[in-house]
Motif scaffolding. Sequence first.
Motif, short mmCIF file in Angstrom:
data_model
loop_
_atom_site.label_atom_id
_atom_site.label_comp_id
_atom_site.label_asym_id
_atom_site.label_seq_id
_atom_site.Cartn_x
_atom_site.Cartn_y
_atom_site.Cartn_z
N THR A 1 58.94 -60.19 -72.86
CA THR A 1 58.63 -60.57 -71.48
C THR A 1 57.90 -61.90 -71.51
O THR A 1 57.49 -62.38 -72.59
N LEU B 1 54.86 -64.29 -70.11
CA LEU B 1 53.51 -64.26 -69.52
C LEU B 1 52.82 -65.58 -69.86
O LEU B 1 51.76 -65.60 -70.50
N LEU C 1 51.12 -53.76 -69.60
CA LEU C 1 51.94 -53.85 -70.82
C LEU C 1 51.96 -52.54 -71.59
O LEU C 1 52.94 -52.22 -72.25
N VAL D 1 55.74 -60.98 -76.25
CA VAL D 1 55.27 -61.75 -75.10
C VAL D 1 55.39 -63.23 -75.43
O VAL D 1 54.91 -63.68 -76.48
N LEU E 1 47.07 -58.02 -77.66
CA LEU E 1 48.51 -57.70 -77.67
C LEU E 1 48.90 -57.02 -78.99
O LEU E 1 49.72 -56.11 -79.02
#
Lengths: 531, 531
Positions: free
Chosen positions: A135, A137, A155, A163, A215
């Motif tokens: 995705t 971001l 998330l 990301v 993350l």
Amino acid sequence: MKRYTVLLVAAFFFSVFSNAQEKVAKWDVFELTLKGNEQGNPFINTAFSAVFRHGNKEFQPEGFYDGNGLYKIRFMPNEEGEWKYLTKSNKAELNNKSGSFYCTPAERENHGPVSVQNKYYFAFADSTNYIPFGTTLYEWAFQSAEKKAQTLATLQQAPFNKVRMLAVPPYHKRYVEGPGKLTVFPFVGTEKENFDFSRFNPLFFQQLEKDVLALQKLNIEVDLILFRPYDGGKWGFDQMDRETNDRFLRYVIARFGAYHNIWWSLSNENSFIKHLTDEDWDHYFQVVQQYDPYQHLRSIHNADRIYDYKKPWVTHVSLQYYNAVRVFGVSPLLRDIYQKPIVHDEINYEGNIEKRWGQLTGEELTYRFWTAYIGGAYATHGEALEEGWISLGGKLNGTSPQRISFLRKIVESAPKDWLPLDQYYLLNAVGKYGAYYLYYFGKETPSEWAFSLPDEGLKDGMKFKVELIDTWNMTIKPVDKVYEVQKLNNYAFIDKQKSKVKLPGKPYMAIRITRLDIPTMASRTEGEKKN
Amino acid sequence: MKRYTVLLVAAFFFSVFSNAQEKVAKWDVFELTLKGNEQGNPFINTAFSAVFRHGNKEFQPEGFYDGNGLYKIRFMPNEEGEWKYLTKSNKAELNNKSGSFYCTPAERENHGPVSVQNKYYFAFADSTNYIPFGTTLYEWAFQSAEKKAQTLATLQQAPFNKVRMLAVPPYHKRYVEGPGKLTVFPFVGTEKENFDFSRFNPLFFQQLEKDVLALQKLNIEVDLILFRPYDGGKWGFDQMDRETNDRFLRYVIARFGAYHNIWWSLSNENSFIKHLTDEDWDHYFQVVQQYDPYQHLRSIHNADRIYDYKKPWVTHVSLQYYNAVRVFGVSPLLRDIYQKPIVHDEINYEGNIEKRWGQLTGEELTYRFWTAYIGGAYATHGEALEEGWISLGGKLNGTSPQRISFLRKIVESAPKDWLPLDQYYLLNAVGKYGAYYLYYFGKETPSEWAFSLPDEGLKDGMKFKVELIDTWNMTIKPVDKVYEVQKLNNYAFIDKQKSKVKLPGKPYMAIRITRLDIPTMASRTEGEKKN
């Protein structure tokens, strides 16, 4: 992950610490901190690195100045056992420091860095399969703590395991005025156009590291975008000279390279940085290649000039070409052209904004995802609804993420070495010959499908089950029949009874065909069917 | 073309001839013949070339042994005026011979060799536009004189201006037995597997030259395929060592390089010659690049491994990837990837044979042609009906050639620098912003088209005419309305009255939109509409 820090303030301490040997888990970070001299410009005048040795293995990461007189070296060990190190520097207080640590087995969720495996695929260092579902971001790391926490919470529930994010914020009004105002930049200075490009701002990078590690905790890979063209003549971060850019790359590598979830995206929309030629990008790729001891994945994301992904320092394709996922058959061709993994890293976003790149329906973005994966490629999601996910993060409001989650389960339950089937003639099938076939019909609305498989890997009498997949309504329905194949001609096998599979005459349908007489294949798809 | 020959049997004659200066038209062939020594192996032991000079221009073509003690050098002058030459050889009788000729203006139909112009396009040396519409005639040169005459007669009526043909016949039963039996091969020897690869057979090449020149007379470019994998372990022409291959390339270049209609296709289906790697092909490309004084076009035609067309010695893409012309949008992507002209040199053939590559309907092949050109690329025809056109030549029996002829007229009447329009978002339009738009709907069967053009180059009030093109029935019907554009948003202009264009709801339709207030554009399409 935990970070292990060894702070050496004097040789005396050093020997003490050295006896009580530190432990660092495999693919985690060993960090050595030395107190050094703050005089002059420590970013410019300090050569600082260390050699880490274990058996025949040797790595030489560069260190970095982290402010307050502290110099650090980070290292990610990739083998269990004792590692010894010896620092090198042009400054006495940083030079010739030696020590060791013990590398313990990897922690449960740490599979190591991702690399290319088997030409078109990705895998973690421990051979665990990795299938990117990215995705976008871009600026989430530059938002408020509250917003970032919300993004991370989103998330945690989302289907994304990669990301794409900027290492440096773009120039934007909200970062200069208003509540989103930035106070920390990668270089010393303020937004008033007086950045000192010879001095990094360690605080900026320390904050960014926390975001990358947050993350990592969610098992999300970070495609860290090193350069970007989005300054509009304001801050000048896209106009720095080669010396500054080189120093920036080495500093970022020194800080982030030891994080196992890092990928390097040399740039977003690189050709919009107009003064940089492809030869300049060759150079920057080679800088990253030279200074990254772990050889994390490297690619670049194009605008109106496609960089040559065939070049040896490019590990995978990171393409922005929307039409390549609007029609079938392009991803197999891209695989054949580049002979590398194909990641469609920008395929327009689900959204309702004025810009046409952010106007897709959930159906359309889901369709583009399926088109990518059915072609043996990968795709990256983006959402441009009210909250501006692609820029700011926050919550996801689109209808595609849950369908991407559904797709991800199907892909992850498939044979990991699947490939586009009969790719010079077929347009819409991926799978493994003789074992597994996934046909996707996209916007076509067939009411039946004549059972027919490409001949490779088939023999008369092999038996298959068929499931109807509604990719939008997220249902998987088994067809109550066993299909037994029979050779039709040199190219195809059909069902012995010439059966056709009935389809509902609506778009976004797929058919999954699984060999019944291979036990592992028949059961492989059971798990996710029940979801 | 006429061939000009200077036969120098002695220095005495030489000076006589030298005074009565020969005339050669620009881009035609000057041929110098010297009587030499027949002893030993003249193909191996003779270094022979000449420097041709005119002003600052200098070319150094190699000569070749043509049998019977005759050594020749061919040269294609590219500027009018006096050219002087001086031979170089390791044999005294061929060395240091000098002379001159006078280059006169080009003959009417000789526009010189084709090269790449403006990155994605081709043009003759005199800047005349060249738009390839190829056909495939792999083995036509190895058929009977009658058959060849028939092929040439067919080509005279056909829409094709490029022929892909093999320089060396493939192994085939008919060439070993039966009425088509070959008696002449490129190397000395017979089909009984005893070829002497150190000795060329001049007669073979003399015959092939006639065929190349016969095509030249029809203004047809020859995409001469130098290597091919089609020997099935029999003759061994695809298993020669590098030394032999290099010598073969230099011999072919020496003989054919001076013909203005030559293109070099390094190989057909190159990866089927399994022992040659991409590095080997790099080498052969570089041999051709080094020895061809004229830098004729160079490419290679792939099988299951796509050669890297980005490499600097590749002038254009010569792709075999059928699906790339089955869907819209691929050719624009290929243009952007390779930044060279894209020629789809094998897209399956109109035919009815058992092999699936020869099973297209005329409709399908026509559709694939349109898909190629609508994407700013080019395509090559082939027919595999009863007569086996792609192998043997003869007559064309398919339904696609006349449609390709229709397409060619449309393409040739369009702006020569047309390009895929708005190629990241639009899939099916080619043209020139603000002037000319060609939309093709392929297999879609719309009953109307909402008049809408990408914004680039448009201003409110510009006026356009619209024509409906039935690409299969070959009709062009004007729509009785003037469309006046008005800005809709940042991306599109629509008709002021929001008009739609009515379409007949059948496949293979196109719309041509031409600006009315540019006189040259409005009249440009008149000519071919009346055909």
